[in-house]
Design an enzyme around this catalytic site. Structure first.
Site, PDB file in Angstrom:
ATOM      1  N   GLY A  13       0.811  -1.221   0.000  1.00 18.12           N
ATOM      2  CA  GLY A  13       0.000   0.000   0.000  1.00 18.12           C
ATOM      3  C   GLY A  13       0.835   1.257   0.000  1.00 18.12           C
ATOM      4  N   ALA A  16       2.983   3.030  -5.242  1.00 12.95           N
ATOM      5  CA  ALA A  16       2.682   2.206  -6.413  1.00 12.95           C
ATOM      6  C   ALA A  16       1.395   1.424  -6.196  1.00 12.95           C
ATOM      7  CB  ALA A  16       3.840   1.262  -6.701  1.00 12.95           C
ATOM      8  N   HIS A 242      23.501   5.424   0.081  1.00 18.04           N
ATOM      9  CA  HIS A 242      23.573   6.876   0.220  1.00 18.04           C
ATOM     10  C   HIS A 242      24.780   7.218   1.093  1.00 18.04           C
ATOM     11  CE1 HIS A 242      22.442  10.990   1.156  1.00 18.04           C
ATOM     12  NE2 HIS A 242      21.591  10.927   0.155  1.00 18.04           N
ATOM     13  N   ARG A 303      27.870  11.056  -5.380  1.00 19.68           N
ATOM     14  CA  ARG A 303      27.467  10.181  -4.285  1.00 19.68           C
ATOM     15  C   ARG A 303      28.283   8.897  -4.166  1.00 19.68           C
ATOM     16  NH1 ARG A 303      20.861   9.868  -3.925  1.00 19.68           N
ATOM     17  NH2 ARG A 303      20.574  12.000  -3.237  1.00 19.68           N
ATOM     18  N   GLU A 416       8.995   0.114  -6.455  1.00 17.91           N
ATOM     19  CA  GLU A 416      10.406  -0.191  -6.180  1.00 17.91           C
ATOM     20  C   GLU A 416      10.728  -1.664  -6.418  1.00 17.91           C
ATOM     21  OE1 GLU A 416      11.784   1.406  -2.455  1.00 17.91           O
ATOM     22  OE2 GLU A 416      13.787   0.543  -2.658  1.00 17.91           O
TER      23      GLU A 416
END
Lengths: 626, 253, 247
Positions: A13, A16, A242, A303, A416
């Site tokens: 939920g 997407a 990250h 990055r 994803e």
């Protein structure tokens, strides 16, 4: 049109899943929506930065949807499929309009239009945002529209339900998905749910790496279950790390790049194991290693480079106190700059108790996004080029039933968990876009698939009930097996160990020896997993069972990642091999497809060429830092 | 330092109808711990302070960044999210940490409560903008930065339930909707298109359990983790219903 | 509640109307009456209390005025008690915010005020003996002497009575002043925190003035020196109470 009796199952939920639910319900098809948490608490809420889309201002400055596509492909190191990216970037402006109509409080210009900000990977302001919580705002807008469909009886929510397995029949024409088996996480009831189409929108797999910036629910278990049931994985080895996250005891929290953008400096004490407070370490005993190694870009190197350098420093023992952290120092910034960074400073302060205005922040790279995922297909078609398109335009065919369908007919992957859009690494503020795009663009595909299925006469109501009962029984047996386990292996300890190993050998730097060791270790975890014991055997809201069951699937997902990473003897996007530091288009302009070999409990890897109909791959240099 | 431990007292309950009991856990101290990390430790080491083996404590959580609202519980007598409850800060005030489930919602197990009433109430008050579907129909209405700012503050509500936990008027024996839902009514009624359903939302607000059941204790605004101006929302919806009901009266509908 | 009619359901109309009438009745007529009453009382200290009493008793349709007042108070009190005792859960001990204490006090003072008003009217109006004093209805001596001030003073010059009246009347004052503050929120007059704070100060000011009236009235009662004539007339009045009751 689909028959009124046909239903669609959506698992997940987030953006997407909700986008798809609303889109499909709008077509008059009832949706059963499954989520492990109330949908409003899905991981999409964590996205902060914004959502990219070409817009009128940028367009007049020379930007275009095509340019957005080019940036996405360039950023993804050309591992993305181009037609879906073409379609996504060309739909982006109307998706923003749509979200605007839903009432998302986008930041505004003095005139009242949507404001824009500059984001990584572009020279144009093309990122729409809503304060520092864009993901939360977008998710809430879709949550509200879903609630509207729920009140109208078109969406039935199964919240606190866990997806256990897809129900797949091996027909003469190949596999066919008939729905899912799911478990109520409160009552522990296991049930089968029938549907002519099932959409997995289950997000990333960050917790396979132990602590990540992901929510605790992002364990990849749903994708792994589909994979174990026969769905293919695509580019599973591509995981974004990250560079600056706040390591916590429970998880890592993102520290925005803007801290460095505004002048924050990264350093470690020159002396290993220096236990003085950062403020007490004199300037000449600090090692500003990024500035030293990259005098031109300094702390603002791309990055992946920043991530690697920080990682190397800690591996060599220069981390703070010998551990896995370096300083990100904003204490010397002028007051007005500090004020600009108030928002992110508050996050740091809230979760560490330290004020970054007074004391240097401690940061470390952290797993952040899953570019790979379930392999999907699509129908492409040539499009009429629009203004700004530089050549032949190839997009996706709207409504084609196979858009973002896995190799198993009837089973889709959106968001994803779908490997399509981001290739080797993802550009900032493209994640929200790809998730909503999947839901809204591919919703009609699902509806059309239902009609196809009805015409073909192979709808789920023709499948005998015993088939579903058997699927439930299989899952029940798995539970009984887990509950009966007496081997004494602690699943949480095993998970922590796996997370550490995966982070050490399969994130930032992936060397051959390390990964081979990791692969061996994976085999021992498999056998250790067979000996897990539950500390809770109650059949009521048993999170211990749910976690342990997921762990078994996470180990298999991890194996697909490691096998894929080992086999990909090149460096591309987030995937960095010191032994193969360059991109090898000749051999690896290809998708890694991992399929599960159930007999030997291992992934089989093969490759699929990625066509480049529009943008010819070029070196990803970002102005050459070397 | 390595010997230092934290005492965690947790109010547990095996299922919805079982009676609650307390257990104490002793957890090795590490710097920068939060309550979540304590609970994670217990999950991996489910043994009480006196050495009795027990089951892991059940609790609800998701993002751990204080944006999803899941991990709300009563910590040392105060309702808040457990992810942003730092152990060092808690130990400055007390020598142990006490965890209890929220009291205004039925306990499912241990610290895990059922907050579905909140979501049901959002449904009743039509918490959405009634758009004409997902087709491409151009942008939404323009909005001044000031108005956006007001709406943004309201839109950050993560349905955590803190405002309901502290509200003396919101109890398990009544049907008051509480500040969170009232504030959402304001959020949607102040949106130009959301306002198309304003009358329906205000009608719902006039029902038993609606706006007029607020007792103005104003606790809600003090515990809201997102600093949402809940009391202003209540007053604003009060004004909206006043005007709405007077109009209704004189229109004779 | 999910019906999308643009009119509220009848349950909603009724519930909302009752709640708003409850709020309104606290101001009009009960609150307004309280203000006049306390102002009248204050004349015990500074002015001609007897004149005020005479004025009130000379009012036309006094019976109906009293009846309307009683109905309003009864309505306000009955609903207030119902709301207070139906499923709410005060928690000022756990969440000790100033506004939360006022929330609790509002309910406690409401109940105190209700009991107080009842006893007070029973004493002064229905002539039930309290604190050893039986209040005359017209507060005039057998010979038509003006006795309102004297008799009132006499009944209040008693420590128990003073405390009773102080607690009771101040409860009513708090209930009214704080109620005025919440009323502005309820009806949507004060929306912003700033507006609520400013209006809160005005309500506080009004409350202080009314409290001073109350205290002033009691001081006036204590300072009033009852003359022998008044006492004699009063005694006679007390003797003739039996006949008086016949009125």
């Amino acid at each position: 049109m689909a028959s009124p009796n046909q239903r669609v199952i959506i698992v997940g939920g987030g953006l997407a899943g909700l986008g798809a639910a609303v889109r499909i319900a709008e077509e008059g098809v009832p949706v059963d929506l499954f989520s492990m948490v109330p949908v409003k608490r899905s991981h999409s809420v964590c996205a902060q930065g914004g959502i990219n889309a070409c817009n009128d201002v940028a367009r007049q400055q020379g930007y275009s949807e095509w340019q957005h596509m080019d940036e996405t492909l360039y950023g993804g190191d050309f591992l993305n499929h181009q037609p879906p990216v073409y379609e996504m970037t060309h739909w982006a402006p109307q998706i923003i309009d749509l979200l605007d109509r839903m009432g998302v409080p986008f930041n505004r210009t003095p005139e009242g239009r949507r404001d824009l900000r500059l984001f990584g990977g572009s020279l144009f302001k093309r990122t729409h945002f809503s304060g520092a919580t864009t993901g939360q705002q977008l998710l809430y807008a879709l949550d509200e529209q879903t609630r509207r469909q729920e009140a109208a009886g078109m969406v039935h929510k199964y919240e606190f339900w866990e997806f256990l397995w897809p129900i797949i029949e091996q027909t003469d024409d190949g596999p066919l998905c008939h729905g899912i088996v799911a478990q109520d996480m409160r009552t522990m009831e296991i049930k089968s749910f029938k549907a002519d189409a099932t959409v997995l929108a289950t997000g990333g797999c960050g917790t396979i790496f132990g602590k990540s910036t992901n929510s605790v629910i992002c364990n990849g278990a749903a994708a792994a279950r589909a994979y174990r049931a026969g769905a293919w994985m695509g580019n599973a080895e591509f995981i974004q790390v990250h560079p600056t996250a706040i390591p916590g005891e429970d998880k890592c929290r993102l520290m925005s790049e803007s801290a460095r953008g505004e002048g924050g400096r990264v350093w470690v004490p020159r002396k290993k194991d220096d236990d003085r407070a950062p403020g007490d370490i004199p300037e000449d005993e600090r090692w500003y290693f990024l500035e030293e190694k990259y005098p031109k870009y300094g702390n603002l190197v791309p990055r992946d480079i920043a991530t690697r350098e920080i990682f190397f420093m800690c591996q060599e023992g220069y981390g703070i106190g010998g551990g896995r952290m370096v300083y990100l120092d904003c204490t010397a910034l002028p007051d007005e700059t500090k004020k600009k960074l108030d928002g992110i400073f508050e996050i740091y302060e809230k979760f560490t108790g330290d004020d970054p205005r007074e004391i240097a922040m401690r940061i470390f790279p952290s797993v952040h996004y899953t570019m790979g995922g379930l392999w999907t297909t699509y129908s492409s078609e040539e499009k009429q080029p629009v203004h700004g398109d530089k050549g032949k335009a190839v997009g996706m065919q709207l409504g084609a039933p196979d858009n973002m369908m896995t190799n198993i007919p009837g089973l889709y992957a959106f968001g994803e968990v779908n490997y399509q859009y981001h290739g080797g690494t993802r550009l900032g503020a493209n994640a929200l876009l790809s998730c909503i795009f999947d839901g809204i663009f591919c919703g009609p595909s699902v509806v059309n698939y239902l009609a196809d299925r009805r015409e073909a006469g192979n709808t789920v109501d023709k499948v005998p009930d015993t088939f579903f009962a058997e699927a439930v029984e299989t899952e029940q047996k798995k539970v009984e097996h887990l509950v009966a386990g007496k081997g004494g292996e602690n699943p949480y300890v095993l998970h922590e160990e796996m997370g550490n190993w995966m982070t050490d050998y399969c994130t930032v730097v992936r060397d051959d020896a390390g990964m081979k060791k990791l692969l061996e270790q994976l085999q021992t975890w498999k056998s250790r997993y067979e000996n897990v014991s539950l500390s809770d055997t109650a059949m009521w809201t048993n999170q211990n069972l749910s976690f342990t069951r997921a762990l078994g699937d996470m180990i298999r997902y991890a194996e697909a990642i490691v096998v894929g990473a080992l086999a990909r003897t090149e460096s591309r996007g987030s995937h960095y091999r010191p032994d193969f530091p360059d991109r090898d288009d000749r051999q690896f302009q290809q998708t890694t497809i991992a399929s599960y070999d159930a007999e030997h409990d291992r992934p089989d890897v093969r490759y699929e060429y990625i066509p480049v109909p529009m943008v010819e791959p070029r070196a990803r240099t970002y102005g050459a830092v070397k | 330092m390595p010997d230092r431990t934290i005492q965690l007292k947790i109010k547990r309950q095996d299922d919805q109808s079982a009676s609650p009991y307390w257990q104490t856990f002793s957890i090795p101290y590490r710097p920068n711990m939060n309550v979540i990390s304590c609970l994670q430790y217990i999950a991996a080491h489910p043994t009480t302070a006196d050495g009795t083996e027990t089951t892991p404590v059940v609790w609800d959580c998701s993002c751990l960044e204080e944006v999803c609202g899941a991990c709300t519980m009563v910590i040392n007598g105060e309702v808040r999210q457990s992810c942003s409850a730092l152990v060092d800060r808690l130990l400055e005030e007390d020598d142990s940490i006490k965890l209890e489930p929220m009291t205004k919602f039925p306990v499912v197990r241990d610290l895990f409560v059922d907050r579905s009433r909140l979501f049901e109430d959002l449904k009743k008050t039509q918490g959405w903008v009634p758009i004409d579907g997902l087709y491409s129909l151009g942008p939404g209405p323009w909005e001044s930065p000031a108005k956006q700012d007001t709406r943004y503050d309201l839109s950050r509500c993560m349905s955590c339930g803190c405002c309901l936990e502290v509200c003396p008027q919101y109890t398990r024996n009544n049907n008051f909707v509480g500040a969170a839902v009232i504030s959402q009514v304001r959020y949607f009624n102040t949106h130009p298109i959301g306002a198309n359903n304003a009358a329906e939302r205000l009608n719902a607000m006039m029902e038993p359990g609606g706006i007029s059941d607020c007792g103005n204790a104003q606790n809600c605004v003090k515990v809201c983790p997102k600093d949402i101006p809940l009391t202003e929302s209540i007053a604003d919806v009060g004004r909206m219903t006043t005007i709405h009901s007077i109009k209704q009266f004189f229109r004779g509908e | 509640m999910t019906q999308s009619s643009s009119s509220p359901s009848s349950a909603a109309r009724f519930h909302f109307l009752l709640r708003r009438l409850h709020s309104l009745s606290g101001l009009v007529p009960v609150g307004v009456f309280l203000c006049f009453h306390l102002f009248t009382n204050f004349q015990m200290l500074t002015g001609d209390f007897q004149h005020e009493v005479d004025f009130i008793h000379a009012m036309p349709a006094l019976f109906y005025v009293e009846l309307a007042l009683w109905l309003s108070i009864g309505f306000h009190a009955a609903l207030g008690c119902y709301y207070t005792f139906s499923g709410v859960k005060p928690n000022a001990a756990a969440y000790n915010y100033e506004s939360n204490y006022r929330y609790v006090l509002q309910r406690v003072t409401g109940i105190i005020a209700l009991v107080f008003i009842f006893i007070h009217v029973a004493h002064f109006r229905w002539r039930i003996e309290m604190f050893g004093v039986l209040m005359p209805f017209y507060a005039k001596g057998p010979g038509g002497e003006d006795l309102a001030t004297a008799t009132t003073a006499m009944s209040l010059q008693h420590i128990g009575a003073t405390i009773f009246y102080l607690v009771g009347a101040l409860s009513a004052v708090f209930h009214f002043a704080n109620g005025l503050w919440t009323m502005a929120i309820t009806w949507g007059v004060t929306i912003t925190v700033g507006a609520q704070r400013r209006w809160g100060k005005m309500c506080l000011g009004l409350g202080v003035v009314l409290a001073l009236f109350t205290i002033g009235a009691l001081i006036g009662a204590w300072r009033y020196e009852i003359t022998d004539t008044e006492r004699a007339a009063f005694e006679a009045l007390q003797q003739g109470a039996e006949t008086m009751k016949g009125h």
